[in-house]
Design a protein around this motif. Structure first.
Motif, PDB file in Angstrom:
ATOM      1  N   TRP A  64       9.569   7.040  -1.275  1.00  0.00           N
ATOM      2  CA  TRP A  64       8.349   7.416  -0.564  1.00  0.00           C
ATOM      3  C   TRP A  64       8.722   8.241   0.661  1.00  0.00           C
ATOM      4  O   TRP A  64       9.781   8.039   1.252  1.00  0.00           O
ATOM      5  CB  TRP A  64       7.554   6.169  -0.178  1.00  0.00           C
ATOM      6  CG  TRP A  64       7.025   5.453  -1.377  1.00  0.00           C
ATOM      7  CD1 TRP A  64       7.450   4.269  -1.888  1.00  0.00           C
ATOM      8  CD2 TRP A  64       5.987   5.908  -2.240  1.00  0.00           C
ATOM      9  NE1 TRP A  64       6.736   3.953  -3.012  1.00  0.00           N
ATOM     10  CE2 TRP A  64       5.823   4.939  -3.258  1.00  0.00           C
ATOM     11  CE3 TRP A  64       5.170   7.040  -2.272  1.00  0.00           C
ATOM     12  CZ2 TRP A  64       4.896   5.067  -4.284  1.00  0.00           C
ATOM     13  CZ3 TRP A  64       4.228   7.159  -3.292  1.00  0.00           C
ATOM     14  CH2 TRP A  64       4.107   6.190  -4.280  1.00  0.00           C
ATOM     15  N   PRO A  65       7.861   9.176   1.072  1.00  0.00           N
ATOM     16  CA  PRO A  65       8.190  10.042   2.213  1.00  0.00           C
ATOM     17  C   PRO A  65       8.321   9.258   3.517  1.00  0.00           C
ATOM     18  O   PRO A  65       7.722   8.193   3.684  1.00  0.00           O
ATOM     19  CB  PRO A  65       7.020  11.029   2.276  1.00  0.00           C
ATOM     20  CG  PRO A  65       5.935  10.440   1.463  1.00  0.00           C
ATOM     21  CD  PRO A  65       6.547   9.478   0.505  1.00  0.00           C
ATOM     22  N   GLU A  66       9.079   9.807   4.441  1.00  0.00           N
ATOM     23  CA  GLU A  66       9.323   9.149   5.727  1.00  0.00           C
ATOM     24  C   GLU A  66       8.049   8.970   6.544  1.00  0.00           C
ATOM     25  O   GLU A  66       7.949   8.037   7.333  1.00  0.00           O
ATOM     26  CB  GLU A  66      10.357   9.940   6.532  1.00  0.00           C
ATOM     27  CG  GLU A  66      11.746   9.858   5.958  1.00  0.00           C
ATOM     28  CD  GLU A  66      12.771  10.606   6.800  1.00  0.00           C
ATOM     29  OE1 GLU A  66      12.501  10.875   7.998  1.00  0.00           O
ATOM     30  OE2 GLU A  66      13.838  10.916   6.258  1.00  0.00           O
ATOM     31  N   TRP A  67       7.058   9.862   6.366  1.00  0.00           N
ATOM     32  CA  TRP A  67       5.819   9.759   7.141  1.00  0.00           C
ATOM     33  C   TRP A  67       4.986   8.539   6.748  1.00  0.00           C
ATOM     34  O   TRP A  67       4.127   8.109   7.498  1.00  0.00           O
ATOM     35  CB  TRP A  67       4.962  11.012   7.014  1.00  0.00           C
ATOM     36  CG  TRP A  67       4.497  11.339   5.623  1.00  0.00           C
ATOM     37  CD1 TRP A  67       5.045  12.256   4.773  1.00  0.00           C
ATOM     38  CD2 TRP A  67       3.400  10.752   4.905  1.00  0.00           C
ATOM     39  NE1 TRP A  67       4.367  12.266   3.576  1.00  0.00           N
ATOM     40  CE2 TRP A  67       3.348  11.350   3.628  1.00  0.00           C
ATOM     41  CE3 TRP A  67       2.456   9.771   5.213  1.00  0.00           C
ATOM     42  CZ2 TRP A  67       2.403  11.015   2.661  1.00  0.00           C
ATOM     43  CZ3 TRP A  67       1.509   9.426   4.248  1.00  0.00           C
ATOM     44  CH2 TRP A  67       1.490  10.046   2.997  1.00  0.00           C
ATOM     45  N   MET A  68       5.246   7.987   5.552  1.00  0.00           N
ATOM     46  CA  MET A  68       4.429   6.889   5.057  1.00  0.00           C
ATOM     47  C   MET A  68       4.810   5.592   5.764  1.00  0.00           C
ATOM     48  O   MET A  68       5.969   5.184   5.754  1.00  0.00           O
ATOM     49  CB  MET A  68       4.596   6.739   3.542  1.00  0.00           C
ATOM     50  CG  MET A  68       3.607   5.774   2.929  1.00  0.00           C
ATOM     51  SD  MET A  68       3.750   5.715   1.122  1.00  0.00           S
ATOM     52  CE  MET A  68       3.071   7.315   0.684  1.00  0.00           C
ATOM     53  N   ALA A  69       3.815   4.938   6.367  1.00  0.00           N
ATOM     54  CA  ALA A  69       4.051   3.666   7.048  1.00  0.00           C
ATOM     55  C   ALA A  69       4.379   2.585   6.024  1.00  0.00           C
ATOM     56  O   ALA A  69       3.935   2.637   4.869  1.00  0.00           O
ATOM     57  CB  ALA A  69       2.814   3.266   7.853  1.00  0.00           C
ATOM     58  N   GLU A  72       1.611   1.136   4.039  1.00  0.00           N
ATOM     59  CA  GLU A  72       0.941   2.025   3.095  1.00  0.00           C
ATOM     60  C   GLU A  72       1.633   2.059   1.727  1.00  0.00           C
ATOM     61  O   GLU A  72       1.032   2.471   0.741  1.00  0.00           O
ATOM     62  CB  GLU A  72       0.873   3.448   3.661  1.00  0.00           C
ATOM     63  CG  GLU A  72       0.003   3.558   4.884  1.00  0.00           C
ATOM     64  CD  GLU A  72       0.053   4.927   5.537  1.00  0.00           C
ATOM     65  OE1 GLU A  72      -0.979   5.334   6.092  1.00  0.00           O
ATOM     66  OE2 GLU A  72       1.112   5.597   5.486  1.00  0.00           O
TER      67      GLU A  72
END
Length: 185
Positions: A64-69, A72
């Motif tokens: 999962w991308p780094e921006w995803m908390a 989430e």
């Protein structure tokens, strides 16, 4: 017959734009994840499908991308794995566990509702309005956030007639957002 539930985040002034400050907190994200896990299938119009795929499709790398908390990720996993139906007259093909719905949308959704199972979930703006006008939505689920957007697309704007609804569930989240679930009266 499966039920069709329209679920969406909304501001106090009725805006449903995803950029209107509607980011769910950890508590409401857990709620949305549980709802996503309960759905037999998702029903999207083209715009919502493309927006959701851009945000929640698992990247080819598998990470999962780094921006995803962290809170989430369970939602992303649930929506990524879900079966999807995409209503579109312009897309030639879809992927992401999806199939295209062509032709008369009302007839197509009636057929989907007649299939065995528990629940279909619809999100977005335009498609739900058409389904509400046709009387196909069995439940309306809104998480109302303590935000006034002042602009943007509004909840079910352009309905041909008012919807009379009966409140069947209300829950408050620690953030001040409130879940309200209705059925047609």
């Amino acid at each position: 017959m499966r039920t069709l539930r329209y679920s969406i985040n909304v501001t106090l002034d009725g805006c449903v734009h995803h950029e209107a400050g509607l980011g769910p907190d950890a508590e409401s994200m857990r709620y949305w994840t549980a709802q996503m896990e309960r759905a037999d299938a998702l029903l999207f119009g083209r715009s919502t499908y493309e927006m959701m795929a851009a945000a929640w499709r698992r990247p080819a790398s598998g990470a999962w991308p780094e921006w995803m908390a962290e809170n989430e990720v369970p939602f992303a996993e649930a929506i990524d794995a879900a079966r999807k139906h995409v209503v579109s007259s312009t897309l030639e093909q879809v992927d992401w566990n999806a199939e295209l719905v062509r032709g008369d949308v009302v007839d197509a959704v009636r057929r989907l509702k007649d299939e065995p199972g528990d629940a279909l979930w619809v999100g977005g703006v335009t498609l739900p309005r058409a389904l509400a006008d046709a009387g196909l939505i069995d439940e309306y689920e809104f998480v109302v956030h303590p935000v006034v957007a002042g602009r943007g697309p509004h909840l079910l704007a352009g309905l041909r007639r008012p919807l009379k609804l009966q409140l069947v569930e209300r829950r408050e989240f620690g953030s001040g957002a409130a879940l309200m679930r209705y059925r047609p009266a």
